[in-house]
Design a protein around this motif. Sequence first.
Motif, PDB file in Angstrom:
ATOM      1  N   ASP A 156      79.518  47.750 105.082  1.00 47.05           N
ATOM      2  CA  ASP A 156      79.176  48.769 106.083  1.00 47.05           C
ATOM      3  C   ASP A 156      78.642  48.075 107.330  1.00 47.05           C
ATOM      4  OD1 ASP A 156      78.956  51.352 107.083  1.00 47.05           O
ATOM      5  OD2 ASP A 156      76.869  51.552 106.437  1.00 47.05           O
ATOM      6  N   ALA A 157      79.437  47.107 107.812  1.00 41.33           N
ATOM      7  CA  ALA A 157      78.969  46.156 108.824  1.00 41.33           C
ATOM      8  C   ALA A 157      79.607  46.406 110.183  1.00 41.33           C
ATOM      9  CB  ALA A 157      79.298  44.737 108.366  1.00 41.33           C
ATOM     10  N   ASN A 158      78.977  45.888 111.206  1.00 39.26           N
ATOM     11  CA  ASN A 158      79.629  45.724 112.496  1.00 39.26           C
ATOM     12  C   ASN A 158      80.717  44.664 112.336  1.00 39.26           C
ATOM     13  OD1 ASN A 158      77.602  47.375 113.933  1.00 39.26           O
ATOM     14  ND2 ASN A 158      76.234  45.647 113.520  1.00 39.26           N
ATOM     15  N   GLN A 159      81.803  44.830 113.054  1.00 42.69           N
ATOM     16  CA  GLN A 159      82.877  43.838 112.970  1.00 42.69           C
ATOM     17  C   GLN A 159      83.199  43.302 114.354  1.00 42.69           C
ATOM     18  OE1 GLN A 159      86.520  44.245 110.363  1.00 42.69           O
ATOM     19  NE2 GLN A 159      87.533  44.338 112.354  1.00 42.69           N
ATOM     20  N   ILE A 160      83.282  41.980 114.443  1.00 39.85           N
ATOM     21  CA  ILE A 160      83.657  41.300 115.679  1.00 39.85           C
ATOM     22  C   ILE A 160      84.931  40.521 115.376  1.00 39.85           C
ATOM     23  CG2 ILE A 160      82.975  39.573 117.388  1.00 39.85           C
ATOM     24  CD1 ILE A 160      80.314  41.294 115.286  1.00 39.85           C
ATOM     25  N   ASP A 161      86.053  40.998 115.902  1.00 39.55           N
ATOM     26  CA  ASP A 161      87.369  40.441 115.587  1.00 39.55           C
ATOM     27  C   ASP A 161      87.836  39.616 116.782  1.00 39.55           C
ATOM     28  OD1 ASP A 161      89.855  39.898 114.607  1.00 39.55           O
ATOM     29  OD2 ASP A 161      90.454  41.971 114.276  1.00 39.55           O
ATOM     30  N   VAL A 162      87.951  38.305 116.603  1.00 41.20           N
ATOM     31  CA  VAL A 162      88.169  37.382 117.720  1.00 41.20           C
ATOM     32  C   VAL A 162      89.587  36.819 117.673  1.00 41.20           C
ATOM     33  CG1 VAL A 162      87.301  35.350 118.924  1.00 41.20           C
ATOM     34  CG2 VAL A 162      85.724  36.749 117.559  1.00 41.20           C
ATOM     35  N   GLU A 163      90.362  37.140 118.700  1.00 43.71           N
ATOM     36  CA  GLU A 163      91.697  36.549 118.819  1.00 43.71           C
ATOM     37  C   GLU A 163      91.553  35.050 119.098  1.00 43.71           C
ATOM     38  OE1 GLU A 163      95.519  38.461 120.629  1.00 43.71           O
ATOM     39  OE2 GLU A 163      94.405  37.558 122.284  1.00 43.71           O
ATOM     40  N   HIS A 164      92.425  34.262 118.487  1.00 45.96           N
ATOM     41  CA  HIS A 164      92.368  32.802 118.615  1.00 45.96           C
ATOM     42  C   HIS A 164      92.857  32.362 119.991  1.00 45.96           C
ATOM     43  CE1 HIS A 164      92.844  28.566 117.578  1.00 45.96           C
ATOM     44  NE2 HIS A 164      92.368  28.797 116.373  1.00 45.96           N
ATOM     45  N   ARG A 165      92.203  31.355 120.538  1.00 44.01           N
ATOM     46  CA  ARG A 165      92.660  30.834 121.832  1.00 44.01           C
ATOM     47  C   ARG A 165      94.118  30.384 121.756  1.00 44.01           C
ATOM     48  NH1 ARG A 165      90.266  25.748 124.518  1.00 44.01           N
ATOM     49  NH2 ARG A 165      88.354  26.991 124.547  1.00 44.01           N
ATOM     50  N   TYR A 166      94.862  30.588 122.849  1.00 43.83           N
ATOM     51  CA  TYR A 166      96.277  30.229 122.994  1.00 43.83           C
ATOM     52  C   TYR A 166      97.202  31.132 122.178  1.00 43.83           C
ATOM     53  CZ  TYR A 166      95.263  25.957 125.653  1.00 43.83           C
ATOM     54  OH  TYR A 166      94.846  25.070 126.623  1.00 43.83           O
ATOM     55  N   PHE A 167      96.699  32.334 121.828  1.00 42.08           N
ATOM     56  CA  PHE A 167      97.524  33.323 121.138  1.00 42.08           C
ATOM     57  C   PHE A 167      97.358  34.677 121.834  1.00 42.08           C
ATOM     58  CE2 PHE A 167      97.019  30.136 117.867  1.00 42.08           C
ATOM     59  CZ  PHE A 167      98.244  30.131 117.199  1.00 42.08           C
ATOM     60  N   GLY A 168      98.407  35.506 121.736  1.00 39.52           N
ATOM     61  CA  GLY A 168      98.327  36.867 122.237  1.00 39.52           C
ATOM     62  C   GLY A 168      97.930  36.930 123.694  1.00 39.52           C
ATOM     63  N   GLU A 169      96.869  37.670 123.981  1.00 41.73           N
ATOM     64  CA  GLU A 169      96.377  37.803 125.352  1.00 41.73           C
ATOM     65  C   GLU A 169      95.305  36.771 125.692  1.00 41.73           C
ATOM     66  OE1 GLU A 169      95.416  41.848 126.555  1.00 41.73           O
ATOM     67  OE2 GLU A 169      96.650  42.605 124.904  1.00 41.73           O
ATOM     68  N   SER A 170      94.943  35.941 124.721  1.00 40.27           N
ATOM     69  CA  SER A 170      93.892  34.927 124.942  1.00 40.27           C
ATOM     70  C   SER A 170      94.522  33.613 125.387  1.00 40.27           C
ATOM     71  CB  SER A 170      93.071  34.747 123.661  1.00 40.27           C
ATOM     72  OG  SER A 170      92.488  35.973 123.276  1.00 40.27           O
ATOM     73  N   MET A 171      95.286  33.721 126.467  1.00 37.17           N
ATOM     74  CA  MET A 171      96.074  32.595 126.965  1.00 37.17           C
ATOM     75  C   MET A 171      95.544  32.106 128.310  1.00 37.17           C
ATOM     76  SD  MET A 171      98.871  31.630 125.227  1.00 37.17           S
ATOM     77  CE  MET A 171     100.057  32.208 124.003  1.00 37.17           C
ATOM     78  N   PRO A 172      95.383  30.803 128.480  1.00 36.79           N
ATOM     79  CA  PRO A 172      95.126  30.268 129.817  1.00 36.79           C
ATOM     80  C   PRO A 172      96.362  30.468 130.696  1.00 36.79           C
ATOM     81  CG  PRO A 172      94.643  28.648 128.094  1.00 36.79           C
ATOM     82  CD  PRO A 172      95.394  29.761 127.446  1.00 36.79           C
ATOM     83  N   ASP A 173      96.169  30.372 131.997  1.00 37.77           N
ATOM     84  CA  ASP A 173      97.311  30.510 132.910  1.00 37.77           C
ATOM     85  C   ASP A 173      98.329  29.397 132.686  1.00 37.77           C
ATOM     86  OD1 ASP A 173      96.205  32.770 134.047  1.00 37.77           O
ATOM     87  OD2 ASP A 173      95.162  31.643 135.613  1.00 37.77           O
ATOM     88  N   GLU A 174      97.844  28.206 132.375  1.00 40.67           N
ATOM     89  CA  GLU A 174      98.721  27.080 132.069  1.00 40.67           C
ATOM     90  C   GLU A 174      98.405  26.591 130.663  1.00 40.67           C
ATOM     91  OE1 GLU A 174      98.604  23.998 134.961  1.00 40.67           O
ATOM     92  OE2 GLU A 174      98.936  25.363 136.665  1.00 40.67           O
ATOM     93  N   LEU A 175      99.447  26.405 129.871  1.00 48.72           N
ATOM     94  CA  LEU A 175      99.244  26.023 128.472  1.00 48.72           C
ATOM     95  C   LEU A 175      99.131  24.508 128.348  1.00 48.72           C
ATOM     96  CD1 LEU A 175     101.630  28.451 126.543  1.00 48.72           C
ATOM     97  CD2 LEU A 175      99.186  28.654 126.982  1.00 48.72           C
ATOM     98  N   ASP A 176      97.954  24.018 128.663  1.00 48.58           N
ATOM     99  CA  ASP A 176      97.666  22.602 128.472  1.00 48.58           C
ATOM    100  C   ASP A 176      97.145  22.440 127.048  1.00 48.58           C
ATOM    101  OD1 ASP A 176      96.783  20.000 128.453  1.00 48.58           O
ATOM    102  OD2 ASP A 176      95.988  20.075 130.502  1.00 48.58           O
ATOM    103  N   TYR A 177      98.012  21.939 126.175  1.00 45.87           N
ATOM    104  CA  TYR A 177      97.697  21.956 124.745  1.00 45.87           C
ATOM    105  C   TYR A 177      96.609  20.962 124.347  1.00 45.87           C
ATOM    106  CZ  TYR A 177     101.423  25.216 123.699  1.00 45.87           C
ATOM    107  OH  TYR A 177     102.192  26.349 123.636  1.00 45.87           O
ATOM    108  N   GLN A 178      96.199  20.087 125.255  1.00 48.12           N
ATOM    109  CA  GLN A 178      95.120  19.159 124.887  1.00 48.12           C
ATOM    110  C   GLN A 178      93.820  19.920 124.603  1.00 48.12           C
ATOM    111  OE1 GLN A 178      93.218  16.642 127.917  1.00 48.12           O
ATOM    112  NE2 GLN A 178      94.507  17.675 129.462  1.00 48.12           N
ATOM    113  N   TYR A 179      93.731  21.177 125.076  1.00 52.61           N
ATOM    114  CA  TYR A 179      92.527  21.966 124.847  1.00 52.61           C
ATOM    115  C   TYR A 179      92.669  22.920 123.659  1.00 52.61           C
ATOM    116  CZ  TYR A 179      91.629  20.188 129.516  1.00 52.61           C
ATOM    117  OH  TYR A 179      91.464  19.361 130.599  1.00 52.61           O
ATOM    118  N   LEU A 180      93.787  22.842 122.963  1.00 54.59           N
ATOM    119  CA  LEU A 180      93.944  23.631 121.749  1.00 54.59           C
ATOM    120  C   LEU A 180      93.571  22.748 120.556  1.00 54.59           C
ATOM    121  CD1 LEU A 180      94.703  26.175 120.237  1.00 54.59           C
ATOM    122  CD2 LEU A 180      97.103  25.475 120.339  1.00 54.59           C
ATOM    123  N   THR A 181      92.275  22.640 120.332  1.00 52.66           N
ATOM    124  CA  THR A 181      91.761  21.837 119.225  1.00 52.66           C
ATOM    125  C   THR A 181      90.838  22.699 118.380  1.00 52.66           C
ATOM    126  OG1 THR A 181      89.790  21.100 120.413  1.00 52.66           O
ATOM    127  CG2 THR A 181      91.801  19.775 120.685  1.00 52.66           C
TER     128      THR A 181
END
Length: 374
Positions: free
Chosen positions: A50-75
């Motif tokens: 019966d909890a609060n839920q915080i659902d976090v989309e992963h970086r570099y997926f869906g709408e959580s995208m940087p303008d430029e996909l520099d994959y060195q920051y996908l760690t």
Amino acid sequence: QPLDHTAPEKGHFFQKVYLSHKGFDRPNVIITEGYNRNSNRLYELSYLLDANQIDVEHRYFGESMPDELDYQYLTLEQATTDLHKGREILGQIYQDDWVSSGISKGGQTTIFYRYFYPDDVTVSIPYVAPLNLEYEEKRIYEFLDKIGTEECRQKIYTVQKRLLTYRNEALRMLKWYSKGAKLSFNYLGFEEAVEYTVLEYPFSFWQWGAKCEDIPSETAPLEEVVDHLLSVSSLSFFADGEIEAYSSHYYQAAAQMGYYGYETEEFEGLLKALPLQPHPHAAFTPNKMEVAFDGSLLPKVDKWIREEGNNFIYINGANDTWSATATLPSKETNSLWFFLEGKDHGQARIRNMSAQERGRMVDALEKRLEMEIE
């Protein structure tokens, strides 16, 4: 979020998070997604607590995208710091216990998040989460050589061999299927994609709980065999659309997380598009970029789980192919491991536990969270 948490001046991106509020006096479940999240839904753990839920989309997926996909920051370091930052912000108003949970790649994220930020949550509950230890996980092959009965494994192999032996007829049927499904094959050629689909068949068979009695007989028409293949191992998984959708996942698998390949020795002379050696690998990196695998983190996490990883509850399906690389029980911690008999990747859930298993899990949660669960 900063692209690089160690150097915020390099730029930022927006990360999508869903907040489902129950009350400021309730516990909090942070869902560590491994992929995109298209819509909000409550997970079974949030209902249970019966909890609060915080659902976090992963970086570099869906709408959580940087303008430029520099994959060195996908760690993993950057992705888990995203979670930590969100935890710090929301923790200012949600001050009861926090629990982290995720499914499959999201479950992997749960494990890595706890490794990097062990004090952020009280309990971590990864579902069907592998912890691969190398770029090509050989334990997958060992699992597929032993799971089920010898008769069932032989029937699976017979399907694969028949499709490759009568490849021209099978290709013709699958070509019509791909036209109807509007699939394109620019990343992999069509014949490559078909061979991958055939090689993937045993992995998907056990991952998603296919039935041995549903495997067509050796005398069944080839069309029936092709239909069965498509019901178990999706050709679309190897088409452009899904390869692009999962491109960030494949980058992570190739760079840090490891993945799996396919054994091909038994198909000598039958594979025309894929090589016998080395084993074809399933990490289809973005634009076929060369990615150097750094596996240094994985043994550290494995050792930490066994020696210091307290307050975890691991939920796995005993029949799920990914259970081959699940974390193994350790007597040095107070964590719990469940390998649910007969359950696959989609069935290994609290709702499918036996009364005894659910009792053990709830008892552990009540003790660690100091609360009563109805």
